[in-house]
Design a protein around this motif. Structure first.
Motif, PDB file in Angstrom:
ATOM      1  N   VAL A  43      -5.116   7.028  -5.570  1.00 11.92           N
ATOM      2  CA  VAL A  43      -5.673   6.565  -6.843  1.00 11.92           C
ATOM      3  C   VAL A  43      -4.835   7.111  -7.999  1.00 11.92           C
ATOM      4  O   VAL A  43      -4.581   8.318  -8.077  1.00 11.92           O
ATOM      5  CB  VAL A  43      -7.139   7.032  -6.994  1.00 11.92           C
ATOM      6  N   ARG A  44      -4.418   6.222  -8.891  1.00 15.55           N
ATOM      7  CA  ARG A  44      -3.673   6.666 -10.069  1.00 15.55           C
ATOM      8  C   ARG A  44      -4.561   7.549 -10.946  1.00 15.55           C
ATOM      9  O   ARG A  44      -5.784   7.323 -11.033  1.00 15.55           O
ATOM     10  CB  ARG A  44      -3.208   5.473 -10.899  1.00 15.55           C
ATOM     11  N   ARG A  56       2.340   2.009 -16.633  1.00 17.21           N
ATOM     12  CA  ARG A  56       1.709   0.689 -16.471  1.00 17.21           C
ATOM     13  C   ARG A  56       0.269   0.739 -16.976  1.00 17.21           C
ATOM     14  O   ARG A  56      -0.475   1.659 -16.644  1.00 17.21           O
ATOM     15  CB  ARG A  56       1.731   0.278 -14.989  1.00 17.21           C
ATOM     16  N   PRO A  57      -0.142  -0.240 -17.798  1.00 21.40           N
ATOM     17  CA  PRO A  57      -1.520  -0.231 -18.296  1.00 21.40           C
ATOM     18  C   PRO A  57      -2.531  -0.288 -17.155  1.00 21.40           C
ATOM     19  O   PRO A  57      -2.266  -0.881 -16.101  1.00 21.40           O
ATOM     20  CB  PRO A  57      -1.605  -1.500 -19.154  1.00 21.40           C
ATOM     21  N   LEU A  58      -3.662   0.327 -17.354  1.00 23.19           N
ATOM     22  CA  LEU A  58      -4.760   0.245 -16.397  1.00 23.19           C
ATOM     23  C   LEU A  58      -5.330  -1.171 -16.458  1.00 23.19           C
ATOM     24  O   LEU A  58      -5.781  -1.627 -17.504  1.00 23.19           O
ATOM     25  CB  LEU A  58      -5.835   1.270 -16.751  1.00 23.19           C
ATOM     26  N   HIS A  59      -5.316  -1.876 -15.332  1.00 28.63           N
ATOM     27  CA  HIS A  59      -5.716  -3.283 -15.277  1.00 28.63           C
ATOM     28  C   HIS A  59      -7.141  -3.376 -14.719  1.00 28.63           C
ATOM     29  O   HIS A  59      -7.391  -3.026 -13.567  1.00 28.63           O
ATOM     30  CB  HIS A  59      -4.736  -4.047 -14.393  1.00 28.63           C
ATOM     31  N   VAL A  60      -8.065  -3.853 -15.558  1.00 29.34           N
ATOM     32  CA  VAL A  60      -9.480  -3.935 -15.200  1.00 29.34           C
ATOM     33  C   VAL A  60      -9.906  -5.399 -15.175  1.00 29.34           C
ATOM     34  O   VAL A  60      -9.717  -6.125 -16.154  1.00 29.34           O
ATOM     35  CB  VAL A  60     -10.356  -3.168 -16.219  1.00 29.34           C
ATOM     36  N   ARG A  62       0.830  -1.204   0.000  1.00 29.86           N
ATOM     37  CA  ARG A  62       0.000   0.000   0.000  1.00 29.86           C
ATOM     38  C   ARG A  62       0.866   1.256   0.000  1.00 29.86           C
ATOM     39  O   ARG A  62       0.558   2.251  -0.666  1.00 29.86           O
ATOM     40  CB  ARG A  62      -0.902  -0.045   1.231  1.00 29.86           C
ATOM     41  N   ILE A  63       1.954   1.222   0.772  1.00 28.91           N
ATOM     42  CA  ILE A  63       2.878   2.359   0.791  1.00 28.91           C
ATOM     43  C   ILE A  63       3.484   2.578  -0.595  1.00 28.91           C
ATOM     44  O   ILE A  63       3.544   3.711  -1.099  1.00 28.91           O
ATOM     45  CB  ILE A  63       3.993   2.132   1.838  1.00 28.91           C
ATOM     46  N   ALA A  64       3.915   1.477  -1.230  1.00 32.91           N
ATOM     47  CA  ALA A  64       4.508   1.588  -2.573  1.00 32.91           C
ATOM     48  C   ALA A  64       3.495   2.128  -3.571  1.00 32.91           C
ATOM     49  O   ALA A  64       3.827   2.950  -4.440  1.00 32.91           O
ATOM     50  CB  ALA A  64       5.023   0.225  -3.028  1.00 32.91           C
ATOM     51  N   GLN A  65       2.237   1.679  -3.445  1.00 34.25           N
ATOM     52  CA  GLN A  65       1.198   2.160  -4.351  1.00 34.25           C
ATOM     53  C   GLN A  65       1.000   3.662  -4.195  1.00 34.25           C
ATOM     54  O   GLN A  65       0.875   4.395  -5.187  1.00 34.25           O
ATOM     55  CB  GLN A  65      -0.111   1.432  -4.058  1.00 34.25           C
ATOM     56  N   GLU A 114      -5.032  -4.707  -6.116  1.00 33.05           N
ATOM     57  CA  GLU A 114      -3.900  -4.642  -5.205  1.00 33.05           C
ATOM     58  C   GLU A 114      -2.815  -3.765  -5.822  1.00 33.05           C
ATOM     59  O   GLU A 114      -2.798  -3.536  -7.038  1.00 33.05           O
ATOM     60  CB  GLU A 114      -3.349  -6.034  -4.920  1.00 33.05           C
ATOM     61  N   PRO A 115      -1.933  -3.239  -4.987  1.00 32.38           N
ATOM     62  CA  PRO A 115      -0.874  -2.362  -5.494  1.00 32.38           C
ATOM     63  C   PRO A 115      -0.053  -3.040  -6.584  1.00 32.38           C
ATOM     64  O   PRO A 115       0.398  -4.178  -6.433  1.00 32.38           O
ATOM     65  CB  PRO A 115      -0.016  -2.106  -4.239  1.00 32.38           C
ATOM     66  N   GLY A 116       0.121  -2.335  -7.697  1.00 33.48           N
ATOM     67  CA  GLY A 116       0.925  -2.845  -8.795  1.00 33.48           C
ATOM     68  C   GLY A 116       0.254  -3.923  -9.617  1.00 33.48           C
ATOM     69  O   GLY A 116       0.850  -4.447 -10.558  1.00 33.48           O
TER      70      GLY A 116
END
Length: 293
Positions: free
Chosen positions: A273-274, A95-99, A80-83, A138-140
């Protein structure tokens, strides 16, 4: 926050790295320290907590139940910190948006509308992951999941996207003029079920019916399930949003409606949020609102 009671951050980082890699040597490589330094940090952490975190009885170090509990918490927290750091600094901008969503929702609602998002945001790459599995954001990894249900996924944030009851439908050429009054009236027909789910079986079970269907169930991916239903190959249990246009056009007949309060939700991980995700969620809300007009 009682910071004075927490172990040193270096010890927590070393333990988390070991838990992720399963190796003191690989943990040292990740942290750019020697494996001896990692081993010392692990011992320091156990001493600080007064809890045995590692089982040293075998040839390889293994986590104890207490160690596994701490590892799960640390991996999630550091992730979560890394995100948050990546979102604030733009480190994961490429990084592509992952849906993640179900195959039927992806093929029948999302994909027909996605060109509009691409026109508005050509700079955002998207990866659509159609699966019946409930994969958590999840992050990443997965940025957003579009899930059917009634909300309440622990550890995740969700907001309603659209209401969509469960419909049981079939092609007129399969069902004829039959007007079923009870689920038992449909036992003699073939059924189609989305691969990886048990929706048809669950529907019968909810009505107290456990006997085997006379003509069985064919399990197929979500998009093929609806194609098969339109071609008269079987009855299906699906969401209203997936087949509403087919019912309006007469390609399918509505036989029963269940879960009037059910619907799809936008599900994300807590935290920053990205920008790509923020733009996609805003677009989802607008598309769902347009459907309600």
């Amino acid at each position: 926050m009682p910071f004075s009671r927490l172990p040193p951050l270096s010890a927590l980082r070393a333990f988390s790295a070991f838990a992720e890699t399963g190796s003191v040597t690989r943990a040292g490589a990740i942290l750019n320290v020697s494996h001896a330094a990692v081993s010392q940090q692990l011992r320091n952490l156990e001493t600080h907590l007064g809890v045995k975190l590692l089982d040293r009885s075998g040839n390889r170090l293994a986590l104890t139940p207490e160690g596994s509990q701490l590892a799960d918490t640390l991996i999630a927290a550091f992730g979560r910190i890394a995100q948050t750091v990546d979102a604030l600094t733009g480190a994961d901008a490429d990084r592509p948006l992952h849906v993640s969503t179900s195959p039927s929702f992806a093929s029948n609602w999302l994909m027909p509308r996605l060109a509009g998002f691409r026109t508005a945001h050509p700079e955002i790459d998207i990866m659509i992951d159609p699966t019946p599995r409930l994969n958590d954001p999840e992050p990443g990894g997965i940025d957003v999941a579009i899930r059917y249900g009634e909300a309440g996924w622990p550890g995740l944030e969700s907001e309603p996207l659209m209401s969509s009851p469960i419909w049981i439908v079939a092609a007129p050429e399969l069902i004829g003029d039959l007007k079923p009054e009870r689920p038992e009236d449909l036992l003699g027909f073939p059924w189609l079920q989305e691969l990886g789910t048990t929706e048809a079986s669950n529907w019968f079970a909810q009505h107290g019916i456990t006997k085997r269907l006379a003509k069985g169930i064919i399990h197929v991916p979500g998009n093929l399930m609806l194609d098969g239903a339109r071609n008269g190959q079987g009855i299906v249990v699906t969401s209203q949003v997936a087949v509403e246009r087919d019912v309006d056009a007469g390609r399918l007949r509505l036989l029963f409606e269940e879960r009037a309060g059910g619907g799809y939700h936008i599900v994300t991980a807590p935290g920053a949020v990205r920008p790509q995700l923020r733009a996609f969620v805003t677009w989802l809300r607008r598309e769902a609102a347009r459907d309600r007009r």
